[in-house]
Design a protein around this motif. Structure first.
Motif, mmCIF file in Angstrom:
data_model
loop_
_atom_site.group_PDB
_atom_site.id
_atom_site.type_symbol
_atom_site.label_atom_id
_atom_site.label_comp_id
_atom_site.label_asym_id
_atom_site.label_seq_id
_atom_site.Cartn_x
_atom_site.Cartn_y
_atom_site.Cartn_z
ATOM 1 N N ASN A 126 0.847 -1.195 0.000
ATOM 2 C CA ASN A 126 0.000 0.000 0.000
ATOM 3 C C ASN A 126 0.885 1.249 0.000
ATOM 4 O O ASN A 126 2.023 1.235 0.466
ATOM 5 C CB ASN A 126 -0.973 -0.005 1.184
ATOM 6 C CG ASN A 126 -0.274 0.120 2.523
ATOM 7 O OD1 ASN A 126 0.356 1.132 2.821
ATOM 8 N ND2 ASN A 126 -0.379 -0.912 3.343
ATOM 9 N N ASN A 127 0.357 2.339 -0.535
ATOM 10 C CA ASN A 127 1.166 3.535 -0.757
ATOM 11 C C ASN A 127 1.741 4.124 0.524
ATOM 12 O O ASN A 127 2.815 4.713 0.516
ATOM 13 C CB ASN A 127 0.353 4.593 -1.502
ATOM 14 C CG ASN A 127 0.461 4.426 -3.007
ATOM 15 O OD1 ASN A 127 0.903 3.390 -3.499
ATOM 16 N ND2 ASN A 127 0.063 5.446 -3.749
ATOM 17 N N THR A 128 1.037 3.975 1.630
ATOM 18 C CA THR A 128 1.537 4.510 2.901
ATOM 19 C C THR A 128 2.828 3.805 3.308
ATOM 20 O O THR A 128 3.822 4.452 3.663
ATOM 21 C CB THR A 128 0.480 4.336 4.005
ATOM 22 O OG1 THR A 128 -0.713 5.032 3.635
ATOM 23 C CG2 THR A 128 0.992 4.888 5.332
ATOM 24 N N ASP A 129 2.830 2.453 3.235
ATOM 25 C CA ASP A 129 4.024 1.690 3.595
ATOM 26 C C ASP A 129 5.135 1.891 2.573
ATOM 27 O O ASP A 129 6.312 1.990 2.937
ATOM 28 C CB ASP A 129 3.690 0.199 3.705
ATOM 29 C CG ASP A 129 2.927 -0.133 4.976
ATOM 30 O OD1 ASP A 129 2.958 0.684 5.913
ATOM 31 O OD2 ASP A 129 2.296 -1.197 5.024
ATOM 32 N N LEU A 130 4.763 1.925 1.286
ATOM 33 C CA LEU A 130 5.770 2.105 0.235
ATOM 34 C C LEU A 130 6.446 3.472 0.373
ATOM 35 O O LEU A 130 7.678 3.592 0.245
ATOM 36 C CB LEU A 130 5.110 1.978 -1.135
ATOM 37 C CG LEU A 130 6.040 1.927 -2.352
ATOM 38 C CD1 LEU A 130 7.001 0.759 -2.259
ATOM 39 C CD2 LEU A 130 5.234 1.836 -3.636
ATOM 40 N N LYS A 131 5.665 4.484 0.649
ATOM 41 C CA LYS A 131 6.214 5.829 0.843
ATOM 42 C C LYS A 131 7.158 5.867 2.030
ATOM 43 O O LYS A 131 8.266 6.426 1.948
ATOM 44 C CB LYS A 131 5.074 6.827 1.036
ATOM 45 C CG LYS A 131 5.522 8.264 1.223
ATOM 46 C CD LYS A 131 4.315 9.192 1.342
ATOM 47 C CE LYS A 131 4.754 10.642 1.491
ATOM 48 N NZ LYS A 131 3.572 11.548 1.576
ATOM 49 N N ALA A 132 6.751 5.251 3.140
ATOM 50 C CA ALA A 132 7.598 5.236 4.335
ATOM 51 C C ALA A 132 8.906 4.505 4.071
ATOM 52 O O ALA A 132 9.973 4.935 4.511
ATOM 53 C CB ALA A 132 6.843 4.577 5.493
ATOM 54 N N LEU A 133 8.836 3.399 3.329
ATOM 55 C CA LEU A 133 10.040 2.606 3.047
ATOM 56 C C LEU A 133 10.998 3.374 2.141
ATOM 57 O O LEU A 133 12.210 3.437 2.407
ATOM 58 C CB LEU A 133 9.647 1.283 2.387
ATOM 59 C CG LEU A 133 10.799 0.360 2.000
ATOM 60 C CD1 LEU A 133 11.515 -0.149 3.238
ATOM 61 C CD2 LEU A 133 10.290 -0.816 1.178
#
Length: 217
Positions: A126-133
């Motif tokens: 999901n974009n939230t996790d991908l962005k954080a990573l």
């Protein structure tokens, strides 16, 4: 069909117009294969890749073996990078469609997770996790494969499976959706839990590459 002078000129025109990057092209193997590298003019992005033309009596396939798009500036936001990544893939689609290819394929590779020290095949994050990573530390092959898969799935690419593989994918998706709903966990904690559940269900395999495709003509 070949990566001849005329077709390379078209590729350069499409990529330059849509991406505002310049490239070096190195065709080989009777002009049926192509190494492509971005010129070092951009201070935001760097790219290297390998493309092959596969032909059989039924269809003409444009296959991207390697697609390594790197964010080399910390000032590039996640949204800007995601949009650029998708624009690059759509530009290659546009090129393949103009030349009359029937299908386009992207190879997605497994990676060694640096924290877990295991080989993992990327999943749509999901974009939230991908962005954080991606914003957490320096860009690497793991992040490139996760970005690639996320953008491909968003762009309508599918994975061709046997019936047995389709059942496995449904189970994997159920596990992934369950874990993604646990918003209190970090992406690393989610990966650990995901691996444990996959192993218990005998779903974890050391895949090296999978092919995601889309029909374009």
């Amino acid at each position: 069909m070949a990566f001849n002078e005329r077709n390379l000129a078209l590729l350069n025109k499409i990529l330059s117009k849509k991406l505002h990057l310049s490239f070096h092209f190195h065709p080989y193997s009777s002009n049926c294969c192509l190494n492509i590298d971005s010129k070092k003019y951009s201070n935001k992005f760097d790219f290297s890749g390998n493309i092959r033309i596969n032909a059989d009596p039924k269809e003409l396939i444009f296959e991207i073996i390697d697609f390594d798009l790197w964010k080399i500036s910390e000032t590039v936001s996640f949204d800007e990078f995601f949009d650029f990544y998708q624009s690059f893939i759509l530009a290659l689609e546009n090129y393949a469609e103009q030349l009359g290819f029937n299908r386009i394929i992207f190879n997605v590779d497994s990676y060694i997770d640096p924290e877990l020290q295991v080989i993992i095949f990327p999943r749509k994050v999901n974009n939230t996790d991908l962005k954080a990573l991606i914003q957490d530390s320096s860009y690497d092959s793991r992040k490139n494969e996760l970005m690639k898969l996320s953008v491909l799935k968003l762009s309508g690419y599918g994975l061709k499976n046997s019936h047995e593989d389709e059942e496995s994918e449904l189970l994997k998706n159920a596990i992934n959706n369950q874990i993604d709903s646990m918003h209190h966990l970090t992406i690393l904690e989610k990966e650990k839990l995901r691996l444990n559940l996959m192993k218990k269900s005998s779903l974890h395999k050391d895949y090296h590459v999978k092919k995601y495709f889309k029909y374009i003509n």
